[in-house]
Design a protein around this motif. Structure first.
Motif, PDB file in Angstrom:
ATOM      1  N   ARG A  71       0.824  -1.218   0.000  1.00  0.00           N
ATOM      2  CA  ARG A  71       0.000   0.000   0.000  1.00  0.00           C
ATOM      3  C   ARG A  71       0.853   1.260   0.000  1.00  0.00           C
ATOM      4  N   THR A  72       1.971   1.195   0.707  1.00  0.00           N
ATOM      5  CA  THR A  72       2.812   2.381   0.838  1.00  0.00           C
ATOM      6  C   THR A  72       4.004   2.370  -0.113  1.00  0.00           C
ATOM      7  N   ALA A  73       4.038   1.382  -1.001  1.00  0.00           N
ATOM      8  CA  ALA A  73       5.158   1.283  -1.953  1.00  0.00           C
ATOM      9  C   ALA A  73       5.198   2.488  -2.877  1.00  0.00           C
ATOM     10  N   SER A  74       6.395   2.936  -3.151  1.00  0.00           N
ATOM     11  CA  SER A  74       6.600   4.022  -4.101  1.00  0.00           C
ATOM     12  C   SER A  74       6.348   3.509  -5.515  1.00  0.00           C
ATOM     13  N   VAL A  75       5.544   4.239  -6.266  1.00  0.00           N
ATOM     14  CA  VAL A  75       5.277   3.865  -7.652  1.00  0.00           C
ATOM     15  C   VAL A  75       6.580   3.867  -8.452  1.00  0.00           C
ATOM     16  N   GLY A  76       7.431   4.857  -8.207  1.00  0.00           N
ATOM     17  CA  GLY A  76       8.723   4.919  -8.894  1.00  0.00           C
ATOM     18  C   GLY A  76       9.587   3.705  -8.603  1.00  0.00           C
ATOM     19  N   ALA A  77       9.589   3.244  -7.349  1.00  0.00           N
ATOM     20  CA  ALA A  77      10.395   2.077  -6.976  1.00  0.00           C
ATOM     21  C   ALA A  77       9.874   0.809  -7.647  1.00  0.00           C
ATOM     22  N   VAL A  78       8.563   0.650  -7.708  1.00  0.00           N
ATOM     23  CA  VAL A  78       7.982  -0.521  -8.373  1.00  0.00           C
ATOM     24  C   VAL A  78       8.359  -0.515  -9.852  1.00  0.00           C
ATOM     25  N   ILE A  79       8.248   0.638 -10.475  1.00  0.00           N
ATOM     26  CA  ILE A  79       8.586   0.744 -11.894  1.00  0.00           C
ATOM     27  C   ILE A  79      10.063   0.435 -12.120  1.00  0.00           C
ATOM     28  N   ARG A  80      10.937   0.930 -11.246  1.00  0.00           N
ATOM     29  CA  ARG A  80      12.368   0.647 -11.385  1.00  0.00           C
ATOM     30  C   ARG A  80      12.642  -0.858 -11.369  1.00  0.00           C
ATOM     31  N   LEU A 112      19.405  11.119 -22.155  1.00  0.00           N
ATOM     32  CA  LEU A 112      18.311  10.160 -21.972  1.00  0.00           C
ATOM     33  C   LEU A 112      18.346   9.539 -20.574  1.00  0.00           C
ATOM     34  N   ARG A 113      19.530   9.280 -20.060  1.00  0.00           N
ATOM     35  CA  ARG A 113      19.653   8.737 -18.706  1.00  0.00           C
ATOM     36  C   ARG A 113      19.134   9.753 -17.687  1.00  0.00           C
ATOM     37  N   THR A 114      19.452  11.027 -17.886  1.00  0.00           N
ATOM     38  CA  THR A 114      18.965  12.083 -16.995  1.00  0.00           C
ATOM     39  C   THR A 114      17.443  12.183 -17.060  1.00  0.00           C
ATOM     40  N   ALA A 115      16.890  12.097 -18.259  1.00  0.00           N
ATOM     41  CA  ALA A 115      15.433  12.149 -18.426  1.00  0.00           C
ATOM     42  C   ALA A 115      14.766  10.941 -17.779  1.00  0.00           C
ATOM     43  N   GLN A 116      15.380   9.768 -17.923  1.00  0.00           N
ATOM     44  CA  GLN A 116      14.829   8.556 -17.314  1.00  0.00           C
ATOM     45  C   GLN A 116      14.798   8.697 -15.790  1.00  0.00           C
ATOM     46  N   GLU A 117      15.866   9.196 -15.213  1.00  0.00           N
ATOM     47  CA  GLU A 117      15.901   9.366 -13.759  1.00  0.00           C
ATOM     48  C   GLU A 117      14.895  10.412 -13.305  1.00  0.00           C
ATOM     49  N   ALA A 118      14.689  11.458 -14.092  1.00  0.00           N
ATOM     50  CA  ALA A 118      13.679  12.466 -13.753  1.00  0.00           C
ATOM     51  C   ALA A 118      12.284  11.847 -13.788  1.00  0.00           C
ATOM     52  N   PHE A 120      11.523   8.636 -13.154  1.00  0.00           N
ATOM     53  CA  PHE A 120      11.395   7.847 -11.936  1.00  0.00           C
ATOM     54  C   PHE A 120      11.226   8.747 -10.715  1.00  0.00           C
ATOM     55  N   ALA A 121      12.047   9.793 -10.634  1.00  0.00           N
ATOM     56  CA  ALA A 121      12.007  10.684  -9.472  1.00  0.00           C
ATOM     57  C   ALA A 121      10.647  11.363  -9.327  1.00  0.00           C
ATOM     58  N   SER A 122       9.987  11.653 -10.439  1.00  0.00           N
ATOM     59  CA  SER A 122       8.667  12.287 -10.354  1.00  0.00           C
ATOM     60  C   SER A 122       7.611  11.325  -9.820  1.00  0.00           C
ATOM     61  N   LEU A 123       7.867  10.015  -9.937  1.00  0.00           N
ATOM     62  CA  LEU A 123       6.927   9.010  -9.447  1.00  0.00           C
ATOM     63  C   LEU A 123       7.287   8.490  -8.053  1.00  0.00           C
ATOM     64  N   ASP A 124       8.498   8.762  -7.589  1.00  0.00           N
ATOM     65  CA  ASP A 124       8.928   8.271  -6.280  1.00  0.00           C
ATOM     66  C   ASP A 124       8.025   8.707  -5.127  1.00  0.00           C
ATOM     67  N   PRO A 125       7.551   9.945  -5.077  1.00  0.00           N
ATOM     68  CA  PRO A 125       6.721  10.348  -3.937  1.00  0.00           C
ATOM     69  C   PRO A 125       5.317   9.729  -3.950  1.00  0.00           C
ATOM     70  N   LEU A 126       4.868   9.244  -5.091  1.00  0.00           N
ATOM     71  CA  LEU A 126       3.528   8.655  -5.183  1.00  0.00           C
ATOM     72  C   LEU A 126       3.540   7.236  -4.632  1.00  0.00           C
ATOM     73  N   THR A 127       2.529   6.918  -3.829  1.00  0.00           N
ATOM     74  CA  THR A 127       2.389   5.559  -3.319  1.00  0.00           C
ATOM     75  C   THR A 127       1.200   4.900  -4.010  1.00  0.00           C
ATOM     76  N   VAL A 128       1.088   3.603  -3.827  1.00  0.00           N
ATOM     77  CA  VAL A 128      -0.056   2.873  -4.376  1.00  0.00           C
ATOM     78  C   VAL A 128      -1.349   3.443  -3.792  1.00  0.00           C
ATOM     79  N   GLU A 129      -1.355   3.761  -2.488  1.00  0.00           N
ATOM     80  CA  GLU A 129      -2.541   4.362  -1.879  1.00  0.00           C
ATOM     81  C   GLU A 129      -2.917   5.675  -2.564  1.00  0.00           C
ATOM     82  N   ASP A 130      -1.916   6.463  -2.925  1.00  0.00           N
ATOM     83  CA  ASP A 130      -2.183   7.743  -3.595  1.00  0.00           C
ATOM     84  C   ASP A 130      -2.898   7.539  -4.928  1.00  0.00           C
TER      85      ASP A 130
END
Length: 147
Positions: A71-80, A112-118, A120-130
């Motif tokens: 429930r509290t997993a970061s969407v960015g972490a799951v995608i990574r 492209l690597r910088t864009a990819q990390e951006a 992921f980083a934009s999704l890191d604060p979002l959780t599954v609950e969100d």
């Protein structure tokens, strides 16, 4: 950036289970509700279970459930995890294609690597609950498999 089908399915499985309440659907039921092959769903469920994001119980009274970590997993972490740590482009060419002749002086790979990390980083604060908060959650509960 385009997500792999397994990444998309993993997020949808987590979302569906996060709104399931006390019900514990089986992998087959989840696959049918999402109109995906059972084998694909089973692989994704196994990886999510390995990550500690869901539980899977076999037999009578069994089924799938999302864990508190799920429930509290970061969407960015799951995608990574599902996308892997690879580069967006394969400048080295792998085994089938020769390496890119521009790779020693090209700035595209770094950009492209910088864009990819951006991404992921934009999704890191979002959780599954969100991402299952209203109005998404109730809509997920109303989805039925195609007939």
């Amino acid at each position: 950036m385009r997500l792999l089908r397994s990444t998309d399915l993993a997020l949808r499985v987590l979302m569906r289970l996060a709104v399931a309440g006390d019900s514990t659907p089986t992998t087959r039921e989840v696959a049918e509700a999402m109109d995906v092959p059972y084998t694909h769903a089973a692989k994704v469920v196994a990886e999510l279970q390995h990550m500690g994001l869901l539980t899977a119980r076999r037999g009578r009274g069994g089924g799938l459930g999302v864990t508190e970590d799920g429930r509290t997993a970061s969407v960015g972490a799951v995608i990574r995890v599902f996308e892997g740590e690879g580069d967006v482009v394969d400048c080295d060419g792998g085994t089938a294609v020769s390496p890119c002749p521009l790779r020693s002086a090209c700035r595209l790979r770094g950009a492209l690597r910088t864009a990819q990390e951006a991404f992921f980083a934009s999704l890191d604060p979002l959780t599954v609950e969100d991402i299952v908060a209203s109005p998404t959650g109730p809509l997920l509960l109303g989805l039925t498999p195609k007939q």
